[in-house]
Design a protein around this motif. Sequence first.
Motif, PDB file in Angstrom:
ATOM      1  N   SER A   1      87.111  47.718 -21.719  1.00 20.04           N
ATOM      2  CA  SER A   1      87.109  46.933 -20.557  1.00 20.04           C
ATOM      3  C   SER A   1      87.195  47.755 -19.169  1.00 20.04           C
ATOM      4  O   SER A   1      87.413  47.420 -18.198  1.00 20.04           O
ATOM      5  N   ARG A   2      86.767  49.078 -19.421  1.00 20.30           N
ATOM      6  CA  ARG A   2      86.914  49.962 -18.245  1.00 20.30           C
ATOM      7  C   ARG A   2      85.695  49.704 -17.269  1.00 20.30           C
ATOM      8  O   ARG A   2      84.584  49.363 -17.484  1.00 20.30           O
ATOM      9  N   PRO A   3      86.153  49.663 -16.103  1.00 20.19           N
ATOM     10  CA  PRO A   3      85.188  49.063 -15.050  1.00 20.19           C
ATOM     11  C   PRO A   3      84.068  50.129 -14.620  1.00 20.19           C
ATOM     12  O   PRO A   3      84.222  51.311 -14.887  1.00 20.19           O
ATOM     13  N   SER A   4      82.698  49.372 -14.711  1.00 23.00           N
ATOM     14  CA  SER A   4      81.665  50.361 -14.310  1.00 23.00           C
ATOM     15  C   SER A   4      81.826  50.826 -12.617  1.00 23.00           C
ATOM     16  O   SER A   4      82.416  49.976 -11.927  1.00 23.00           O
ATOM     17  N   PRO A   5      80.902  51.596 -12.209  1.00 26.71           N
ATOM     18  CA  PRO A   5      80.885  51.752 -10.655  1.00 26.71           C
ATOM     19  C   PRO A   5      80.465  50.480 -10.174  1.00 26.71           C
ATOM     20  O   PRO A   5      81.065  50.245  -8.991  1.00 26.71           O
ATOM     21  N   ARG A   6      79.567  49.657 -10.765  1.00 23.78           N
ATOM     22  CA  ARG A   6      79.418  48.529  -9.984  1.00 23.78           C
ATOM     23  C   ARG A   6      80.617  47.392  -9.964  1.00 23.78           C
ATOM     24  O   ARG A   6      80.878  46.739  -8.870  1.00 23.78           O
ATOM     25  N   ASP A   7      81.248  47.363 -11.149  1.00 23.23           N
ATOM     26  CA  ASP A   7      82.378  46.628 -10.918  1.00 23.23           C
ATOM     27  C   ASP A   7      83.361  46.996  -9.864  1.00 23.23           C
ATOM     28  O   ASP A   7      83.742  46.120  -9.181  1.00 23.23           O
ATOM     29  N   LEU A   8      83.525  48.321  -9.718  1.00 23.89           N
ATOM     30  CA  LEU A   8      84.518  48.819  -8.696  1.00 23.89           C
ATOM     31  C   LEU A   8      83.929  48.459  -7.490  1.00 23.89           C
ATOM     32  O   LEU A   8      84.771  47.858  -6.569  1.00 23.89           O
ATOM     33  N   ALA A   9      82.715  48.754  -7.292  1.00 21.86           N
ATOM     34  CA  ALA A   9      82.011  48.181  -5.839  1.00 21.86           C
ATOM     35  C   ALA A   9      81.893  46.750  -5.488  1.00 21.86           C
ATOM     36  O   ALA A   9      82.498  46.287  -4.344  1.00 21.86           O
ATOM     37  N   MET A  10      81.769  46.137  -6.646  1.00 18.00           N
ATOM     38  CA  MET A  10      81.964  44.597  -6.129  1.00 18.00           C
ATOM     39  C   MET A  10      83.117  44.156  -5.936  1.00 18.00           C
ATOM     40  O   MET A  10      83.379  42.977  -5.453  1.00 18.00           O
ATOM     41  N   CYS A  11      84.243  44.623  -6.657  1.00 14.99           N
ATOM     42  CA  CYS A  11      85.466  44.261  -6.551  1.00 14.99           C
ATOM     43  C   CYS A  11      85.837  44.291  -5.046  1.00 14.99           C
ATOM     44  O   CYS A  11      86.555  43.442  -4.466  1.00 14.99           O
TER      45      CYS A  11
ATOM     46  N   SER B   1      86.680  43.082 -22.762  1.00 14.86           N
ATOM     47  CA  SER B   1      85.890  43.852 -23.900  1.00 14.86           C
ATOM     48  C   SER B   1      85.624  42.902 -24.990  1.00 14.86           C
ATOM     49  O   SER B   1      86.788  42.144 -25.468  1.00 14.86           O
ATOM     50  N   TRP B   2      84.414  42.694 -25.671  1.00 12.81           N
ATOM     51  CA  TRP B   2      84.178  41.594 -26.700  1.00 12.81           C
ATOM     52  C   TRP B   2      83.334  42.428 -27.665  1.00 12.81           C
ATOM     53  O   TRP B   2      82.326  43.106 -27.054  1.00 12.81           O
ATOM     54  N   PRO B   3      83.637  42.455 -28.757  1.00 12.02           N
ATOM     55  CA  PRO B   3      84.606  41.441 -29.299  1.00 12.02           C
ATOM     56  C   PRO B   3      86.183  42.043 -29.529  1.00 12.02           C
ATOM     57  O   PRO B   3      87.134  41.512 -29.995  1.00 12.02           O
ATOM     58  N   GLU B   4      86.371  43.330 -29.064  1.00 13.54           N
ATOM     59  CA  GLU B   4      87.526  44.017 -29.151  1.00 13.54           C
ATOM     60  C   GLU B   4      88.744  43.052 -28.552  1.00 13.54           C
ATOM     61  O   GLU B   4      89.910  43.190 -29.005  1.00 13.54           O
ATOM     62  N   GLY B   5      88.522  42.309 -27.498  1.00 14.04           N
ATOM     63  CA  GLY B   5      89.422  41.436 -26.777  1.00 14.04           C
ATOM     64  C   GLY B   5      90.539  42.104 -26.012  1.00 14.04           C
ATOM     65  O   GLY B   5      91.278  41.350 -25.288  1.00 14.04           O
ATOM     66  N   ASP B   6      90.281  43.295 -25.560  1.00 15.14           N
ATOM     67  CA  ASP B   6      91.214  43.796 -24.414  1.00 15.14           C
ATOM     68  C   ASP B   6      90.866  43.384 -23.280  1.00 15.14           C
ATOM     69  O   ASP B   6      89.364  43.227 -22.688  1.00 15.14           O
ATOM     70  N   MET B   7      91.730  43.087 -22.260  1.00 13.53           N
ATOM     71  CA  MET B   7      91.479  42.560 -21.078  1.00 13.53           C
ATOM     72  C   MET B   7      92.178  43.596 -19.996  1.00 13.53           C
ATOM     73  O   MET B   7      93.236  43.675 -20.050  1.00 13.53           O
ATOM     74  N   ARG B   8      91.274  44.035 -18.643  1.00 15.31           N
ATOM     75  CA  ARG B   8      91.955  44.647 -17.868  1.00 15.31           C
ATOM     76  C   ARG B   8      91.634  43.814 -16.518  1.00 15.31           C
ATOM     77  O   ARG B   8      90.472  43.287 -16.314  1.00 15.31           O
ATOM     78  N   THR B   9      92.517  44.135 -15.631  1.00 16.94           N
ATOM     79  CA  THR B   9      92.305  43.653 -14.235  1.00 16.94           C
ATOM     80  C   THR B   9      92.304  44.757 -13.129  1.00 16.94           C
ATOM     81  O   THR B   9      93.135  45.898 -13.203  1.00 16.94           O
ATOM     82  N   VAL B  10      91.293  44.692 -12.517  1.00 14.86           N
ATOM     83  CA  VAL B  10      90.853  45.708 -11.266  1.00 14.86           C
ATOM     84  C   VAL B  10      91.201  45.239  -9.975  1.00 14.86           C
ATOM     85  O   VAL B  10      90.502  43.957  -9.633  1.00 14.86           O
ATOM     86  N   MET B  11      92.254  45.745  -9.193  1.00 13.10           N
ATOM     87  CA  MET B  11      92.410  45.363  -7.878  1.00 13.10           C
ATOM     88  C   MET B  11      91.905  45.903  -6.728  1.00 13.10           C
ATOM     89  O   MET B  11      91.440  47.037  -6.914  1.00 13.10           O
ATOM     90  N   PRO B  12      91.168  45.349  -5.874  1.00 16.49           N
ATOM     91  CA  PRO B  12      90.551  45.877  -4.655  1.00 16.49           C
ATOM     92  C   PRO B  12      91.295  46.806  -4.031  1.00 16.49           C
ATOM     93  O   PRO B  12      92.650  46.252  -3.677  1.00 16.49           O
ATOM     94  N   SER B  13      91.178  47.910  -3.358  1.00 14.36           N
ATOM     95  CA  SER B  13      91.866  49.032  -2.878  1.00 14.36           C
ATOM     96  C   SER B  13      91.986  48.562  -1.343  1.00 14.36           C
ATOM     97  O   SER B  13      92.942  48.787  -0.534  1.00 14.36           O
ATOM     98  N   GLY B  14      90.715  47.873  -0.849  1.00 18.15           N
ATOM     99  CA  GLY B  14      90.843  47.533   0.642  1.00 18.15           C
ATOM    100  C   GLY B  14      90.335  48.849   1.521  1.00 18.15           C
ATOM    101  O   GLY B  14      89.982  48.587   2.888  1.00 18.15           O
ATOM    102  N   SER B  15      90.014  50.003   0.895  1.00 13.11           N
ATOM    103  CA  SER B  15      89.497  51.157   1.795  1.00 13.11           C
ATOM    104  C   SER B  15      88.937  52.139   0.660  1.00 13.11           C
ATOM    105  O   SER B  15      89.665  52.968   0.156  1.00 13.11           O
ATOM    106  N   VAL B  16      87.791  52.241   0.579  1.00  6.95           N
ATOM    107  CA  VAL B  16      87.281  52.977  -0.393  1.00  6.95           C
ATOM    108  C   VAL B  16      86.696  54.205   0.568  1.00  6.95           C
ATOM    109  O   VAL B  16      86.227  54.185   1.559  1.00  6.95           O
TER     110      VAL B  16
END
Length: 251
Positions: free
Chosen positions: A76-86, A97-112
């Motif tokens: 479930s680790r975010p890719s660079p694109r996941d981070l950018a689009m977040c 992550s599938w089929p592992e089933g782990d879920m992760r939440t990524v929050m926008p920082s507001g200032s990259v």
Amino acid sequence: MRKHIIAAIQAQAAAEYPKESCGLLLAVGRAQKYFPCRNTATEPSEEFRIAPEEYTAAEEVGEVIGVVHSHPDATSRPSPRDLAMCEATALPWHILSWPEGDMRTVMPSGSVPLLKRPFVHGAWDCWQVCADWYQREWGLEFEAFQRTDGWWELAENASLYEANYEAAGFYRVDKPQRGDMVVMAVGRTAHPNHAGIFLGADPGLPGEDAATFGPGPFLLHHLYGRPSELIVFGGPWLERTRMVLRHRDAR
């Protein structure tokens, strides 16, 4: 996130596997609802895209409060694109992550940070680092110009900067001053397809010591496939320059 929503997300991930599943988390009154979407990406096992009409349909049901997608056979680790689009959506991104089933939440920082951000076309690229500099330094906001992948190498499409600079409030000048946009031609085309911000003798960016680079002038830019960086503007970069643009609200 409620158990019934997690169950709906998992069910969609299982049904779509080995493609990435995707959807939107909605607030409907005091309740939350999962709105599954079709993955319209050309390579759905590698990435996902939600069609604009589906996003609009979701907004008619409730307020979009999160973006959800799966990572088939991956963590479930975010890719660079996941981070950018977040950051671009300013919404939490929930990754299963599938089929592992782990879920992760990524929050926008507001200032990259402007420097050392990975290249993600359409989200973290040469135009975006320029737009972000103008927003942070001068408070200017620009339209999020749509650009297709690889436009910078296609002669018929490589004039995005030429076609849009006047509408964005820029005009051409002969010599750059701090805050001007320098538009260059890089790669296999002679068309202007790359840009950076001319910063003069003092880059004025957190974490960067001008003495490390020697005498300026400096340019902030973001080349395809490389982290955003600060370079000395001269030599081959000067030779590649096609336009110097100044904004009508230049400080």
